[in-house]
Design a protein around this motif. Structure first.
Motif, short mmCIF file in Angstrom:
data_model
loop_
_atom_site.label_atom_id
_atom_site.label_comp_id
_atom_site.label_asym_id
_atom_site.label_seq_id
_atom_site.Cartn_x
_atom_site.Cartn_y
_atom_site.Cartn_z
N THR A 29 0.99 -1.42 -0.16
CA THR A 29 0.14 -0.26 -0.37
C THR A 29 0.83 1.33 -0.17
OG1 THR A 29 -0.04 -0.24 2.24
CG2 THR A 29 -1.70 -0.95 0.77
N LEU A 30 0.53 2.36 -0.36
CA LEU A 30 0.95 3.81 -0.66
C LEU A 30 -0.15 4.81 -0.24
CD1 LEU A 30 3.64 4.47 -2.05
CD2 LEU A 30 2.83 4.50 -4.04
N ASP A 31 0.64 5.86 0.26
CA ASP A 31 -0.02 6.70 0.17
C ASP A 31 -0.27 7.67 -0.92
OD1 ASP A 31 -0.35 6.81 3.46
OD2 ASP A 31 1.22 7.96 3.34
N ASN A 32 -1.78 8.30 -1.46
CA ASN A 32 -1.91 8.85 -2.52
C ASN A 32 -1.69 9.62 -2.34
OD1 ASN A 32 -3.14 9.25 -4.51
ND2 ASN A 32 -5.16 9.02 -4.57
N ASP A 33 -0.16 10.28 -2.35
CA ASP A 33 -0.01 11.67 -2.41
C ASP A 33 1.83 12.07 -3.29
OD1 ASP A 33 3.04 11.58 -0.92
OD2 ASP A 33 1.41 10.91 0.76
N ALA A 34 1.42 12.77 -4.06
CA ALA A 34 2.26 13.10 -4.78
C ALA A 34 4.31 12.34 -5.27
CB ALA A 34 3.23 14.83 -5.71
N ARG A 35 4.59 13.22 -3.10
CA ARG A 35 5.61 12.71 -2.93
C ARG A 35 5.52 11.03 -2.75
NH1 ARG A 35 8.59 14.59 2.55
NH2 ARG A 35 10.04 13.82 2.69
N SER A 36 4.82 10.12 -2.19
CA SER A 36 5.10 8.65 -1.94
C SER A 36 5.15 8.14 -3.09
CB SER A 36 4.28 8.31 -1.19
OG SER A 36 4.23 9.36 -0.29
N ILE A 37 4.39 8.93 -4.70
CA ILE A 37 3.79 8.38 -5.58
C ILE A 37 4.97 8.31 -6.06
CG2 ILE A 37 2.71 7.89 -7.95
CD1 ILE A 37 0.51 9.56 -6.30
N ARG A 38 6.23 9.26 -6.24
CA ARG A 38 6.91 9.60 -7.07
C ARG A 38 8.49 8.96 -6.61
NH1 ARG A 38 5.99 15.54 -6.55
NH2 ARG A 38 5.63 16.22 -8.77
N ALA A 39 8.43 8.64 -5.19
CA ALA A 39 9.11 7.75 -4.87
C ALA A 39 9.08 6.17 -5.38
CB ALA A 39 9.37 7.45 -2.94
N TRP A 40 8.15 5.78 -5.23
CA TRP A 40 7.88 4.25 -6.17
C TRP A 40 8.16 4.61 -7.27
CZ3 TRP A 40 3.45 3.40 -9.08
CH2 TRP A 40 3.42 1.03 -9.17
N LEU A 41 7.55 5.36 -8.28
CA LEU A 41 8.16 5.30 -9.30
C LEU A 41 9.35 4.95 -10.04
CD1 LEU A 41 5.16 7.73 -10.67
CD2 LEU A 41 5.14 5.32 -10.94
N LYS A 42 10.26 5.12 -9.03
CA LYS A 42 11.66 5.55 -9.44
C LYS A 42 12.39 3.93 -8.93
CE LYS A 42 12.83 9.63 -7.93
NZ LYS A 42 13.59 11.00 -7.10
N THR A 43 11.35 3.33 -8.27
CA THR A 43 11.74 1.58 -8.08
C THR A 43 11.18 0.70 -9.38
OG1 THR A 43 9.19 0.82 -7.27
CG2 THR A 43 10.95 1.81 -5.67
N LEU A 44 9.92 1.01 -9.92
CA LEU A 44 10.13 -0.02 -11.51
C LEU A 44 10.91 0.05 -12.11
CD1 LEU A 44 6.28 1.43 -11.57
CD2 LEU A 44 6.74 -0.49 -10.03
N PRO A 45 11.42 -1.03 -12.78
CA PRO A 45 11.78 -0.54 -14.32
C PRO A 45 10.76 0.28 -14.68
CG PRO A 45 10.43 -2.82 -14.02
CD PRO A 45 10.19 -2.44 -12.38
N GLY A 46 11.28 0.29 -16.64
CA GLY A 46 10.61 1.40 -17.21
C GLY A 46 10.08 0.93 -18.14
N ASP A 47 8.87 0.90 -18.92
CA ASP A 47 7.65 0.97 -19.39
C ASP A 47 6.98 -0.94 -18.76
OD1 ASP A 47 6.35 0.04 -21.92
OD2 ASP A 47 7.30 -1.54 -22.76
N CYS A 48 6.37 -0.13 -17.38
CA CYS A 48 5.75 -1.11 -16.56
C CYS A 48 3.86 -1.06 -17.51
CB CYS A 48 5.68 -0.95 -15.37
SG CYS A 48 7.10 -1.04 -14.58
#
Length: 314
Positions: A29-48
């Protein structure tokens, strides 16, 4: 060997996101705010590939940020997801199960789905203004109904309603300015020539048209949620219902436009003809609303002036 991009299902709530990554069988689960979303997106590989539950506004920040990072977004409406759950025999509905269901749906149906693209500035501004105005009107109506017969609040209510009226007028001015700034003022004027369609409905139709391109009027009608779902099997013929997948405010405005059109010389005979055939008023108005939307689409598509029809019942 081609590697499939990771598929992630995301159930959206106002304050939180429930995420399921299928390739890792991983839920979080993740907080629905810009800071948390950006941090999570950085952990993903490209083109999900992300399947995101559609909400009124709570999913917008997520899809904007994910799109900017180069991921493919598929926004899935709740009606479609609910039917998919029933189709696979799902009995549980939780945030976690919905995230898994979204990932499963995308894995099986991705080839048939359209990749989400961000709406233009004009679309978003007009949508925001129209929704705020609708909220304002609902609030004013509720106040009138609640305090209408209470004399002790008469003076206070009059002041409050006057204030709301001024805000309504300000929103009307902002909508007109937004159309002008987007270069849509003449196109909206062209739509307003259709009997029954006023400034707000014209603005809503122009807003919807900006979300295209639409191949034809059928695609436009489907986007508005005015297309009909048929339910038939053998000799069984179920009740036909609207898909209602589009913006409900646009449909509400078109319904009001159809009511106004049904009283005009151009459309009254056609409307009464529907009633004489046994259709209920709501059904007849829906057909008329769909017809008005198709005409508006043709005007916006061809940039031609409107010519009032010679209507016959049937």
């Amino acid at each position: 060997m081609t590697t499939q991009p990771p598929i992630i299902g995301i159930d959206v709530a106002k304050d939180s996101l429930s995420l399921y990554r299928a390739d890792l069988d991983q839920y979080c689960t993740l907080d629905n705010d810009a800071r948390s979303i950006r941090a999570w997106l950085k952990t993903l590989p490209g083109d999900c590939a992300l399947a995101v539950e559609a909400t009124s506004t709570y999913h917008v920040q997520l899809v904007d940020l994910a799109h900017a990072r180069g991921h493919r977004l598929y926004v899935i409406d709740g009606y479609r997801l609910s039917n998919y759950r029933k189709g696979i025999g799902g009995r549980i509905k939780t945030d976690a199960s919905d995230a898994r269901l979204l990932a499963r749906y995308l894995a099986h149906e991705q080839a048939q789905l359209r990749v989400w693209q961000p709406a233009g500035k004009a679309y978003r501004l007009l949508q925001s203004l129209l929704r705020r105005r609708a909220t304002l009107i609902r609030s004013a109506t509720a106040l009138r109904q609640s305090f209408g017969h209470d004399t002790q609040f008469k003076v206070s209510m009059k002041a409050a309603l006057s204030s709301l009226k001024r805000l309504e007028q300000r929103l009307d001015q902002d909508i007109a300015q937004a159309l002008k700034d987007a270069g849509l003022a003449e196109q909206a004027k062209r739509c307003r020539a259709i009997e029954g369609i006023g400034p707000l409905t014209a603005a809503a139709l122009n807003m919807a048209f900006q979300r295209g391109p639409f191949r034809n009027s059928d695609a436009f009608i489907a986007f508005l949620g005015l297309d009909v779902r048929a339910k038939e099997s053998g000799r069984y013929s179920g009740r036909r219902k609207l898909s209602k997948q589009g913006d409900p405010e646009v449909r509400r405005l078109l319904h009001n436009a159809a009511m106004a059109a049904s009283r005009t010389k151009a459309w009254q005979k056609l409307y009464l003809g529907y009633l004489e055939r046994g259709l209920k008023k709501t059904e007849a108005l829906t057909i008329l609303a769909r017809k008005l939307a198709r005409i508006a689409f043709a005007l916006m598509k061809t940039q031609q002036p409107y010519r009032s029809p010679t209507c016959t019942a049937g």
